[in-house]
Motif scaffolding. Structure first.
Motif, short mmCIF file in Angstrom:
data_model
loop_
_atom_site.label_atom_id
_atom_site.label_comp_id
_atom_site.label_asym_id
_atom_site.label_seq_id
_atom_site.Cartn_x
_atom_site.Cartn_y
_atom_site.Cartn_z
N GLY A 36 -10.58 8.73 0.40
CA GLY A 36 -11.94 9.24 0.51
C GLY A 36 -12.70 8.57 1.63
O GLY A 36 -13.40 9.22 2.42
N THR A 37 -12.56 7.24 1.75
CA THR A 37 -13.18 6.50 2.84
C THR A 37 -12.64 6.98 4.19
O THR A 37 -13.40 7.17 5.15
CB THR A 37 -12.90 4.99 2.68
N ARG A 38 -11.33 7.19 4.25
CA ARG A 38 -10.71 7.64 5.50
C ARG A 38 -11.25 9.00 5.92
O ARG A 38 -11.50 9.23 7.12
CB ARG A 38 -9.19 7.68 5.34
N ARG A 95 0.85 -1.19 0.00
CA ARG A 95 0.00 0.00 0.00
C ARG A 95 0.89 1.24 0.00
O ARG A 95 1.71 1.42 0.89
CB ARG A 95 -0.94 0.01 1.21
N VAL A 96 0.69 2.05 -1.01
CA VAL A 96 1.43 3.30 -1.16
C VAL A 96 0.40 4.43 -1.16
O VAL A 96 -0.52 4.43 -1.98
CB VAL A 96 2.25 3.32 -2.46
N TYR A 97 0.54 5.37 -0.23
CA TYR A 97 -0.48 6.40 -0.01
C TYR A 97 -1.86 5.75 0.19
O TYR A 97 -2.89 6.28 -0.23
CB TYR A 97 -0.54 7.38 -1.20
#
Length: 402
Positions: free
Chosen positions: A224-226, A37-39
């Motif tokens: 966006g979810t975060r 996972r990147v960013y």
């Protein structure tokens, strides 16, 4: 010269063309690749020794998708020219799962879940590769191998964050499955069809017997979810989350978070999709994708938003485009066994969808704009017509006497 992952990373990943589909990881014979996972976004990385076999570059859907060539290979013909471009299809339906639990559990109609369960229980398939959530970190999406009714049903509903579904393909084969179904977005299906077209890797490509593609207007960055979790739900520690659903509760489904302390937080779908994810967090690669209705899948399925079907007890219905003989066999069997209820649908009605406009017109125009400036873009090997045409968005303009 063999092209290995370093070249793929340079030509696709580092140029912003990776779709996050997980195909390179899922077919690597050396198991040299994994998803990191990147960013916050799933991205392939080399964690072993690359053998430079070139498989990952050949099947990657990030920068090269010969759409019409693959279409001809899959269906024996190309689409008929039409403004309402939905690809090749044999039949068009809308309907729902007859099992009330599955219908309510699904995003809209539960047809994908019902078809998979039926195909599994009748021996058409022996497993399905689907999108689910991580068991230990339930706020993160994860690809799953589902080999039981319970596992298939558990993976129901839309996931509005990237799921590298194809990374599980080789794992499924190693576990002994020989009749595999795969549910994915257009990019997942593009990669599968490239495998089957080139016949590589053969030990994998021949075992994928059914593809169900989802209508896709765009996928979204997890960021966006975060932001929804922190800014709208007041949850700043992800570890507080016990379960997350993007289409939870009553149709059309809302953003539902169950916390470990027993509390539930709900955000209305129209608020979070149209005021947060869609305008702000669409993935850049998705903004250049011209495939809305999963044009290479055996069966393409999406929400059907006909207003005459709404009401207090309405659970939603699914629209289907059946494209291949394999898809037709599954659908016909499911109808005969009363697993799903389907009725004929005028396919032109699908073109009033927001997703159709976003992909077939908006993304096609954006693709042309980026090409003229020499920016990195995928090559679909076809000219897309984004010319506007009148569509009845269920609110046709009133005609007045002159």
């Amino acid at each position: 010269m063999n092209i290995g992952f370093p070249q793929l990373e340079s030509l696709v990943v580092r140029r912003g063309l990776c779709t996050g589909c997980g195909s390179c990881v899922g077919i690597c014979p050396s198991a040299a690749l994994s998803m990191s996972r990147v960013y916050g976004e799933p991205m392939p990385v080399c964690t072993g020794v690359c053998s430079s076999c070139g498989l990952c570059s050949r099947i990657c859907p990030g920068n090269d998708v010969p759409l019409l060539e693959l279409e001809r290979h899959c269906f024996g013909r190309n689409r008929k020219p039409a403004l309402a471009d939905l690809g090749v299809y044999r039949n068009s339906y809308n309907g729902y799962a007859r099992d009330d639990f599955i219908r309510k559990k699904g995003a809209s109609g539960g047809v994908v879940t019902a078809l998979l369960v039926h195909a599994l229980e009748t021996g058409i398939i022996d497993c399905a590769i689907v999108a689910g959530f991580n068991t230990e970190k339930p706020w993160l999406t994860e690809a799953k191998i589902a080999a039981s009714r319970e596992e298939i049903v558990d993976a129901a509903q839309s996931k509005y964050a990237v799921v590298p579904v194809n990374m599980r393909i080789r794992e499924a084969v190693k576990r002994g499955y020989r009749r595999i179904a795969l549910v994915g977005l257009p990019c997942h299906i593009h990669a599968v069809r490239k495998m089957q077209y080139y016949g590589i890797p053969r030990d994998i490509s021949v075992k994928i017997k059914l593809t169900i593609g989802l209508f896709c207007a765009s996928q979204f960055y997890f960021e966006g979810t975060r932001h929804i979790l922190v800014e709208w739900c007041g949850i700043d520690k992800m570890e507080e989350i016990a379960r997350l659903e993007y289409r939870g509760g009553d149709w059309p489904g809302h953003f539902v978070v169950q916390l470990r302390n027993g509390e539930t937080v709900t955000v209305d779908r129209h608020r979070y999709v149209y005021h947060m994810l869609m305008p702000h967090y669409k993935r850049d690669r998705c903004e250049m994708c011209i495939d809305w209705s999963s044009e290479l899948a055996d069966i393409a399925v999406g929400d059907y938003w006909a207003p005459q079907r709404t009401g207090p007890d309405y659970y939603g219905t699914s629209a289907l485009l059946v494209r291949s003989s394999a898809g037709e066999e599954v659908v016909k069997s499911a109808v005969e066994e009363k697993v799903v209820y389907l009725e004929d649908l005028d396919p032109d009605k699908l073109c009033s969808s927001v997703g159709f406009e976003m992909k077939k017109h908006g993304a096609a125009y954006r693709l042309a704009q980026r090409q003229q400036f020499g920016w990195p873009t995928p090559n679909y090997h076809m000219q897309v017509d984004y010319t506007p045409f009148f569509r009845d968005f269920h609110m046709a303009p009133e005609k007045k006497e002159s």
